[in-house]
Structure formats: C-alpha cells, structure tokens
Design a protein around this motif. Structure first.
Motif, short mmCIF file in Angstrom:
data_model
loop_
_atom_site.label_atom_id
_atom_site.label_comp_id
_atom_site.label_asym_id
_atom_site.label_seq_id
_atom_site.Cartn_x
_atom_site.Cartn_y
_atom_site.Cartn_z
N LYS A 1 0.83 -1.21 0.00
CA LYS A 1 0.00 0.00 0.00
C LYS A 1 0.86 1.26 0.00
N ARG A 2 2.11 1.11 0.40
CA ARG A 2 3.02 2.26 0.49
C ARG A 2 3.96 2.35 -0.71
N ILE A 3 3.73 1.47 -1.71
CA ILE A 3 4.60 1.40 -2.88
C ILE A 3 3.75 1.51 -4.15
N GLY A 4 4.15 2.40 -5.06
CA GLY A 4 3.53 2.48 -6.38
C GLY A 4 4.52 1.97 -7.40
N SER A 5 4.03 1.30 -8.45
CA SER A 5 4.97 0.71 -9.40
C SER A 5 4.46 0.78 -10.83
N LEU A 6 5.43 0.82 -11.74
CA LEU A 6 5.18 0.72 -13.18
C LEU A 6 6.21 -0.25 -13.73
N LEU A 7 5.78 -1.50 -13.98
CA LEU A 7 6.71 -2.54 -14.41
C LEU A 7 6.56 -2.94 -15.87
N GLU A 8 5.40 -2.75 -16.44
CA GLU A 8 5.17 -3.21 -17.79
C GLU A 8 4.51 -2.10 -18.62
N THR A 9 4.22 -2.42 -19.88
CA THR A 9 3.52 -1.48 -20.75
C THR A 9 2.17 -1.11 -20.12
N LEU B 1 0.89 6.70 -8.71
CA LEU B 1 0.90 7.73 -7.67
C LEU B 1 -0.45 7.89 -6.98
N LEU B 2 -1.47 7.23 -7.49
CA LEU B 2 -2.85 7.50 -7.07
C LEU B 2 -3.04 7.34 -5.56
N SER B 3 -2.44 6.32 -4.98
CA SER B 3 -2.62 6.08 -3.54
C SER B 3 -1.60 6.85 -2.71
N ASN B 4 -0.90 7.80 -3.34
CA ASN B 4 0.10 8.64 -2.67
C ASN B 4 1.15 7.79 -1.95
N PRO B 5 1.82 6.89 -2.70
CA PRO B 5 2.78 5.98 -2.05
C PRO B 5 4.04 6.71 -1.61
N GLU B 6 4.75 6.11 -0.67
CA GLU B 6 6.02 6.66 -0.21
C GLU B 6 7.15 6.32 -1.17
N VAL B 7 7.01 5.18 -1.86
CA VAL B 7 8.05 4.70 -2.77
C VAL B 7 7.44 4.49 -4.15
N LEU B 8 8.20 4.86 -5.18
CA LEU B 8 7.77 4.67 -6.56
C LEU B 8 8.81 3.81 -7.26
N VAL B 9 8.38 2.70 -7.89
CA VAL B 9 9.27 1.80 -8.61
C VAL B 9 8.91 1.86 -10.08
N LEU B 10 9.88 2.28 -10.91
CA LEU B 10 9.64 2.48 -12.34
C LEU B 10 10.63 1.64 -13.15
N LYS C 1 11.37 15.70 -6.02
CA LYS C 1 11.43 16.92 -5.22
C LYS C 1 10.39 16.92 -4.11
N GLU C 2 9.33 16.13 -4.27
CA GLU C 2 8.31 16.02 -3.23
C GLU C 2 8.77 15.14 -2.07
N GLY C 3 9.97 14.56 -2.20
CA GLY C 3 10.51 13.75 -1.11
C GLY C 3 10.23 12.27 -1.23
N LYS C 4 9.65 11.84 -2.34
CA LYS C 4 9.38 10.42 -2.51
C LYS C 4 10.68 9.66 -2.81
N THR C 5 10.72 8.43 -2.37
CA THR C 5 11.85 7.54 -2.66
C THR C 5 11.54 6.83 -3.97
N ILE C 6 12.52 6.77 -4.88
CA ILE C 6 12.26 6.24 -6.22
C ILE C 6 13.32 5.20 -6.58
N ILE C 7 12.88 4.09 -7.17
CA ILE C 7 13.78 3.14 -7.81
C ILE C 7 13.48 3.19 -9.30
N LEU C 8 14.51 3.46 -10.10
CA LEU C 8 14.34 3.65 -11.53
C LEU C 8 15.28 2.72 -12.29
N ALA C 9 14.72 1.82 -13.08
CA ALA C 9 15.52 0.99 -13.98
C ALA C 9 15.41 1.58 -15.37
#
Length: 300
Positions: A76-84, A147-156, A180-188
């Motif tokens: 619930k605290r993580i948003g992700s974009l893994l595929e098309t 981003l819809l659920s306002n997650p703390e972490v974003l995985v792209l 810049k909003e302070g979110k933690t991001i993992i970007l591949a």
C-alpha cells in the motif's frame, strides 16, 4: 543524522532452472533517495524488481520494506510501473483512474485523481479515451496510476521505453518533480544520460551480480582524469609511462586522456613531466560520464 532505511536487501538470489539470474544482492535504500538500477538486458534488473514487489519469490536471501519484512500491507506504500501501461482503451483517463482507485480503496478519490492528472500534465486531456493517447501520454497516465494512492516509494521499470526525445524529456522532468516532493524512487533504465541527471544513487548489475552500489557522486569521481597534450605526443606518452599511478585511457591525434590515483593532481603531473623536459600545451581535468563508467564496469 542517519537517514531512515526504506528497503533493506540481504543476499538476494533468484535461480531459474539452474541458471542464477540474480546473485547475492545486498543494498540499503534510504528515504528520499532516487536509485538508478542499471545493467544490460539479462542482467537481472526486472527480476530483482519483481522480487522486491512480491511478484517473484527469491530462491534465497531476504528483503524488508519499511522495517516490516515482506508483509502484504507494505504494498500500500509502494507504487509501481513494471510493464507497458494496461488500461481500458474505451475509457478516458478519469474513468480508468477511478477503476484503479476503487480497487486500491483510495480515499477522496476524485480529488486525488485531479491531483495526479495535474501532476503528469494530463488534466486538460483527461476526458479523451485512452486509445487516442500517444505512447508518452500512456506512460504518464501509468505514472499517475502508480501515484494515485500517494505511495512513499515509486518503482519504475524503463518508464521511457519506446518514447521519442520529447516524451523522454517530459518523463525525465516528471520524475525529477516527483523526487522533489521527497518520494523515494527506484528507476531501472537504459538511457544513462537521463539516469545521470535524475538519480542520486546507483546500482549496476552484470549477469545478475552487483558490480557497483553507491552514490552517483562517488561513482563519477572515483577516478581522477586529465586531458594532456604537448608538442611531441610520442615523448609525452613515453614520459607518462614512467610516472607511477598514471594510466593512459585514451589516445587521439591531439591529446591523451589519463586516469590517476587520488594522490596525483594536475600540478604534480606538470612537475613530473617538466623534470623530464616535457612542457604541456594542454592540461585540464576531465570527468567521465555515466555511460563511459558503466561500460567500463561491464568489461572489467
């Protein structure tokens, strides 16, 4: 003050039918960091992300989100974009996000939809059906969904895949704005110039093995480099071979690129060469870019 650890990974391994796709990865991700996960195709990037998101089970090792292990509530605290991006083609952006929001039980849903559409610059085109969107717009809507659920972490995972230069620039700025909003991001990503601009930290994978884990600044500055030229380039090259701690990395018709250890600076190079009767016509510091360092890491 020590930063809060958002993700802790210990000896993470994944095997597929006897093939070790991911080999004993260890890392800590701190709050507010933007981590670039780099590696060629088949290096284990997507497999690693899939394990961290609970899509694949590790063969061995462990990881913990938010100091809470692998509990389902972490998602619930993580948003992700893994595929098309995969949305209903006949629905517009608002209605597609409404479906996602109901599934995720997002509070104040309409307000949140307006907010994320504005963030990804789709609010004015939010009433158009998804099937009419360009690839860049589809990718931005997918980020809005993450981003819809306002997650703390974003995985792209490869968010700029297939985009034209304008789309890449728009996605780059969007990720920078989110960071810049302070979110933690993992970007591949495969686009190293973008990663160099966006990311504060880097992990490089080669055949499933981690060959670098640290800050972008340390990676770019771990070797000193200088470009040198003189009237007699052959004599210059011979003289450089006699100076301990200096290696010639590149030769051109007009100059030499040398790398050296941290104890050697430009003034010392100039002095050692002058002692041998060689006077430089050019000496300036050179910083390697991420692409050059990345390729070096893959071949060592």
């Amino acid at each position: 003050m020590q930063q809060e650890i958002v993700l802790e990974v210990k000896n993470l391994v994944k095997n597929f039918k006897g093939v070790q796709a991911v080999k004993s990865i260890n890392l800590n991700l701190h709050k507010g960091e933007v981590l670039g996960l780099l590696g060629p195709n088949g290096s284990g990037k997507t497999t690693t992300l899939a394990m961290l998101l609970g899509i694949l089970h590790p063969t061995s090792g462990s990881f913990s989100w938010f100091n809470n292990g692998t509990q389902d509530e972490n998602r619930k605290r993580i948003g992700s974009l893994l595929e098309t991006p995969n949305f209903y083609p006949y629905l517009n952006a608002y209605d597609n996000l409404k479906v996602v929001g109901i599934i995720k039980n997002v509070p104040n849903l309409q307000e949140r939809i307006n907010s994320v559409l504005e963030m990804v610059d789709l609010k004015e085109r939010g009433k158009r059906p998804f099937r009419s969107y360009s690839l860049g717009m589809k990718q931005r809507l997918a980020v809005a969904s993450a981003l819809l659920s306002n997650p703390e972490v974003l995985v792209l995972d490869e968010p700029t895949n297939g985009l034209d230069p304008q789309g890449i620039a728009e996605m780059r700025q969007l990720i920078i704005d989110i960071a810049k909003e302070g979110k933690t991001i993992i970007l591949a990503s495969h686009i190293l110039a973008e990663v160099q601009i966006i990311c504060s930290h880097i992990v490089i994978l080669r055949e499933g093995e981690m060959v670098y884990n640290g800050s972008m600044e340390r990676l770019l500055n771990q070797e000193q480099a200088f470009r040198l030229s003189a009237a007699n380039m052959q004599q210059l090259e011979q003289a450089l071979h006699s100076i301990p701690g200096i290696s010639i990395a590149e030769r051109t018709e007009t100059d030499l690129l040398v790398t050296c250890n941290e104890k050697i600076d430009g003034s010392l190079i100039n002095k050692r060469l002058a002692e041998q009767g060689i006077y430089l016509s050019e000496l300036h510091a050179h910083q390697k870019n991420l692409e050059t360092i990345f390729l070096e890491k893959l071949t060592k």
